[in-house]
Motif scaffolding. Sequence first.
Motif, PDB file in Angstrom:
ATOM      1  N   LYS A  15       7.636   7.445  -7.318  1.00 29.58           N
ATOM      2  CA  LYS A  15       6.999   6.138  -7.187  1.00 29.58           C
ATOM      3  C   LYS A  15       7.490   5.210  -8.287  1.00 29.58           C
ATOM      4  O   LYS A  15       7.646   3.998  -8.067  1.00 29.58           O
ATOM      5  CB  LYS A  15       5.479   6.274  -7.244  1.00 29.58           C
ATOM      6  N   TYR A  30       2.730  14.138   7.765  1.00 28.26           N
ATOM      7  CA  TYR A  30       2.967  12.803   8.336  1.00 28.26           C
ATOM      8  C   TYR A  30       1.959  12.481   9.436  1.00 28.26           C
ATOM      9  O   TYR A  30       1.474  11.357   9.536  1.00 28.26           O
ATOM     10  CB  TYR A  30       4.402  12.697   8.875  1.00 28.26           C
ATOM     11  N   PHE A  51       3.017  -1.307   4.438  1.00 27.34           N
ATOM     12  CA  PHE A  51       3.165   0.103   4.082  1.00 27.34           C
ATOM     13  C   PHE A  51       4.572   0.515   4.474  1.00 27.34           C
ATOM     14  O   PHE A  51       4.992   0.253   5.604  1.00 27.34           O
ATOM     15  CB  PHE A  51       2.138   0.977   4.825  1.00 27.34           C
ATOM     16  N   CYS A  52       5.302   1.131   3.562  1.00 29.28           N
ATOM     17  CA  CYS A  52       6.675   1.544   3.870  1.00 29.28           C
ATOM     18  C   CYS A  52       6.712   3.040   4.171  1.00 29.28           C
ATOM     19  O   CYS A  52       6.455   3.879   3.297  1.00 29.28           O
ATOM     20  CB  CYS A  52       7.593   1.226   2.696  1.00 29.28           C
ATOM     21  N   PHE A  55       9.723  12.548   2.787  1.00 30.12           N
ATOM     22  CA  PHE A  55       9.107  12.310   1.479  1.00 30.12           C
ATOM     23  C   PHE A  55       8.813  13.636   0.793  1.00 30.12           C
ATOM     24  O   PHE A  55       7.929  14.375   1.207  1.00 30.12           O
ATOM     25  CB  PHE A  55       7.813  11.510   1.653  1.00 30.12           C
ATOM     26  N   MET A  65       0.856  -1.211   0.000  1.00 31.76           N
ATOM     27  CA  MET A  65       0.000   0.000   0.000  1.00 31.76           C
ATOM     28  C   MET A  65       0.873   1.235   0.000  1.00 31.76           C
ATOM     29  O   MET A  65       1.851   1.312   0.738  1.00 31.76           O
ATOM     30  CB  MET A  65      -0.886  -0.047   1.243  1.00 31.76           C
ATOM     31  N   SER A  66       0.556   2.211  -0.846  1.00 32.68           N
ATOM     32  CA  SER A  66       1.318   3.456  -0.809  1.00 32.68           C
ATOM     33  C   SER A  66       0.383   4.645  -0.996  1.00 32.68           C
ATOM     34  O   SER A  66       0.212   5.467  -0.122  1.00 32.68           O
ATOM     35  CB  SER A  66       2.370   3.466  -1.924  1.00 32.68           C
ATOM     36  N   ARG A  67      -0.293   4.683  -2.159  1.00 34.77           N
ATOM     37  CA  ARG A  67      -1.117   5.852  -2.460  1.00 34.77           C
ATOM     38  C   ARG A  67      -2.522   5.707  -1.897  1.00 34.77           C
ATOM     39  O   ARG A  67      -3.085   6.687  -1.408  1.00 34.77           O
ATOM     40  CB  ARG A  67      -1.196   6.016  -3.980  1.00 34.77           C
ATOM     41  N   HIS A  71      -6.025  12.782  -1.634  1.00 38.34           N
ATOM     42  CA  HIS A  71      -4.568  12.736  -1.813  1.00 38.34           C
ATOM     43  C   HIS A  71      -3.959  11.541  -1.080  1.00 38.34           C
ATOM     44  O   HIS A  71      -3.164  10.779  -1.622  1.00 38.34           O
ATOM     45  CB  HIS A  71      -3.933  14.025  -1.320  1.00 38.34           C
ATOM     46  N   PHE A  72      -4.330  11.360   0.190  1.00 35.14           N
ATOM     47  CA  PHE A  72      -3.751  10.254   0.976  1.00 35.14           C
ATOM     48  C   PHE A  72      -4.503   8.945   0.752  1.00 35.14           C
ATOM     49  O   PHE A  72      -4.266   7.948   1.437  1.00 35.14           O
ATOM     50  CB  PHE A  72      -3.717  10.625   2.464  1.00 35.14           C
ATOM     51  N   MET A 128      -1.296  11.495   7.808  1.00 32.24           N
ATOM     52  CA  MET A 128      -1.160  10.207   7.146  1.00 32.24           C
ATOM     53  C   MET A 128      -1.055   9.067   8.155  1.00 32.24           C
ATOM     54  O   MET A 128      -1.776   8.058   8.039  1.00 32.24           O
ATOM     55  CB  MET A 128       0.076  10.210   6.237  1.00 32.24           C
ATOM     56  N   TRP A 175      10.774   3.913  -7.053  1.00 35.41           N
ATOM     57  CA  TRP A 175      10.615   2.885  -6.011  1.00 35.41           C
ATOM     58  C   TRP A 175      10.275   1.535  -6.665  1.00 35.41           C
ATOM     59  O   TRP A 175      10.841   0.505  -6.333  1.00 35.41           O
ATOM     60  CB  TRP A 175       9.500   3.246  -5.038  1.00 35.41           C
ATOM     61  N   VAL A 232       8.411   6.327   4.620  1.00 35.46           N
ATOM     62  CA  VAL A 232       9.669   6.857   4.094  1.00 35.46           C
ATOM     63  C   VAL A 232       9.929   8.232   4.707  1.00 35.46           C
ATOM     64  O   VAL A 232       9.056   9.106   4.632  1.00 35.46           O
ATOM     65  CB  VAL A 232       9.538   7.001   2.561  1.00 35.46           C
TER      66      VAL A 232
HETATM   67  N1  FO1 Z   1       3.813   7.190   0.414  1.00 31.25           N
HETATM   68  C1  FO1 Z   1       4.458   6.102   0.949  1.00 31.25           C
HETATM   69  O1  FO1 Z   1       4.352   5.005   0.397  1.00 31.25           O
HETATM   70  N2  FO1 Z   1       5.213   6.187   2.080  1.00 31.25           N
HETATM   71  C2  FO1 Z   1       5.348   7.358   2.744  1.00 31.25           C
HETATM   72  O2  FO1 Z   1       6.028   7.407   3.780  1.00 31.25           O
HETATM   73  C3  FO1 Z   1       4.689   8.519   2.234  1.00 31.25           C
HETATM   74  C4  FO1 Z   1       4.786   9.752   2.892  1.00 31.25           C
HETATM   75  C5  FO1 Z   1       4.059  10.861   2.368  1.00 31.25           C
HETATM   76  C6  FO1 Z   1       4.093  12.103   3.019  1.00 31.25           C
HETATM   77  C7  FO1 Z   1       3.386  13.188   2.503  1.00 31.25           C
HETATM   78  C8  FO1 Z   1       2.642  13.031   1.333  1.00 31.25           C
HETATM   79  O3  FO1 Z   1       1.932  14.063   0.829  1.00 31.25           O
HETATM   80  C9  FO1 Z   1       2.594  11.804   0.650  1.00 31.25           C
HETATM   81  C10 FO1 Z   1       3.302  10.715   1.173  1.00 31.25           C
HETATM   82  N3  FO1 Z   1       3.278   9.481   0.503  1.00 31.25           N
HETATM   83  C11 FO1 Z   1       3.920   8.386   1.041  1.00 31.25           C
HETATM   84  C12 FO1 Z   1       2.775   9.367  -0.874  1.00 31.25           C
HETATM   85  C13 FO1 Z   1       1.299   9.548  -1.031  1.00 31.25           C
HETATM   86  O4  FO1 Z   1       0.686   8.462  -0.460  1.00 31.25           O
HETATM   87  C14 FO1 Z   1       0.889   9.727  -2.484  1.00 31.25           C
HETATM   88  O5  FO1 Z   1       1.119   8.512  -3.122  1.00 31.25           O
HETATM   89  C15 FO1 Z   1       1.570  10.785  -3.321  1.00 31.25           C
HETATM   90  O6  FO1 Z   1       2.027  11.847  -2.621  1.00 31.25           O
HETATM   91  C16 FO1 Z   1       0.564  11.313  -4.349  1.00 31.25           C
HETATM   92  O7  FO1 Z   1       0.662  10.746  -5.526  1.00 31.25           O
END
Ligand code: FO1
Length: 446
Positions: free
Chosen positions: A122, A68, A54-55, A60, A24-26, A255-256, A71, A125, A57
């Motif tokens: 992304k 943070y 979920f990693c 970011f 999971m990321s976005r 966004h998150f 999120m 990554w 980072v």
């Molecule tokens: N996505 C991650 O997979 N790991 C994170 O630690 C991470 C931190 C983060 C902080 C601020 C922010 O606005 C977005 C962050 N994202 C992180 C990415 C986010 O989930 C979105 O994928 C992109 O920012 C929009 O495409």
Amino acid sequence: MNEKRVRRLNEIDTRGQGPVVYWMSRDQRAEDNWALLSAQELAVENKKPVVVVFCLVPEFLGAAIRHYRFMIEGLKDVEQELLKKNIPFCLLQGQPGEEVSNFVENHEVSLLVTDFDPLRIKKKWKKEVKNKIRVPFFEVDAHNIVPCWAASPKQEFAAYTIRNKIKSLLPEFLIDFPRLKKQNEAVKIPDNDWEKTGHNLKVDFSVPELKWIKPGEKEARNALKRFIGQKLSRYPEERNDPNEDAVSDLSPYIHFGQIAAQRIALEVRKTGIKARDDFLEELIIRRELAENYCFYNENYDSFQGFPDWAQKTLDEHRPDQREYLYSLKQFESARTHDDLWNAAQLEMVKRGKMHGYMRMYWAKKILEWTRSPDEAQKIALYLNDKYELDGRDPNGYVGVAWSIGGVHDRAWPSRPVFGKIRYMSYNGCRSKFDVPAYIDKVRSIL
Ligand code: FO1
């Protein structure tokens, strides 16, 4: 699951003995998540459990504690929601190229699924993970209603060129979500240490957390209910008035990934409220156009990404005399001669969310009061990503590129500095809304 939502990222067919993993990321939510649903489908097919990782980072793209905190609190909700379905949620910390590929190795993961994101970081990554793992690797567009690659195979010129392509595909893709199933077998993984994570995360504490908006999947659904109940009907006429609270405030949740744009579209469409078409145009067409730009244009955050006509006209006007010139510091501390611009900057700093109409005026004035379009774009993106809760998003990159570089816009009568880039003026704002009232409103934000 509609296969068009899924892309293979490698050609490996041999699977591991262990669980199916969704990285999971976005799309940080348990429900309405096509990437998670796809991972669960593949897991059931192979009689394997599914696990979510979920990693986290550090640093970011310059994100601060404001981002943070929002999120991480949302991710705690995800952990709880998944636990109810017996799906482990494993919080990793560090660089995904290392952490995710190690997890795949150490848990003999049978195959890896991740969600789609057009941003450069992304893609980097995913390439790192792909080069290290030896199991099938899939990407699912869980963020868009019509998957980005299905909407169009190329960069689109403007909303009118992508609109019909998307609309013709909505019957196929704008459908309800299946529910996430509860699984009986769960892989035992160590509990997440949220305290440790929170403490040793290197992050910029200078941008304070926000109190007016609560994070998480449940809060996002509440915000959607409020928007539909109280604001949607006023949306068309009041969306451009920063004094009216007619906007959805859903962009940080989108966004998150704490809510799916598809869920919003399904609920808004159900209402039958006439205003829904204007809102759906923003939510579906404008947003997917932004994804399309970032996905197909690697210069989505620089001057080189602008259309040729825009680069040409801006180049011609580089030597033009600037009536005012401000540094990043002066912009950041809202110390220009323009009280309306200063108010918009302060609203963003204090509230983490500038009104959509003001974002255009705000960015265009940075173009007017800096030495070059390149510097203007850099300053606008730096400030947007530092203070906007929904920063670091394709919508933000395209909003700045539209304002400064005419992306998805047309040429206008030429003028100093702007050339043929659409101009916006203080008086223009005064003809649209009560400027002193907006300035007072921002001043009263604590
Ligand atoms: N996505 C991650 O997979 N790991 C994170 O630690 C991470 C931190 C983060 C902080 C601020 C922010 O606005 C977005 C962050 N994202 C992180 C990415 C986010 O989930 C979105 O994928 C992109 O920012 C929009 O495409």
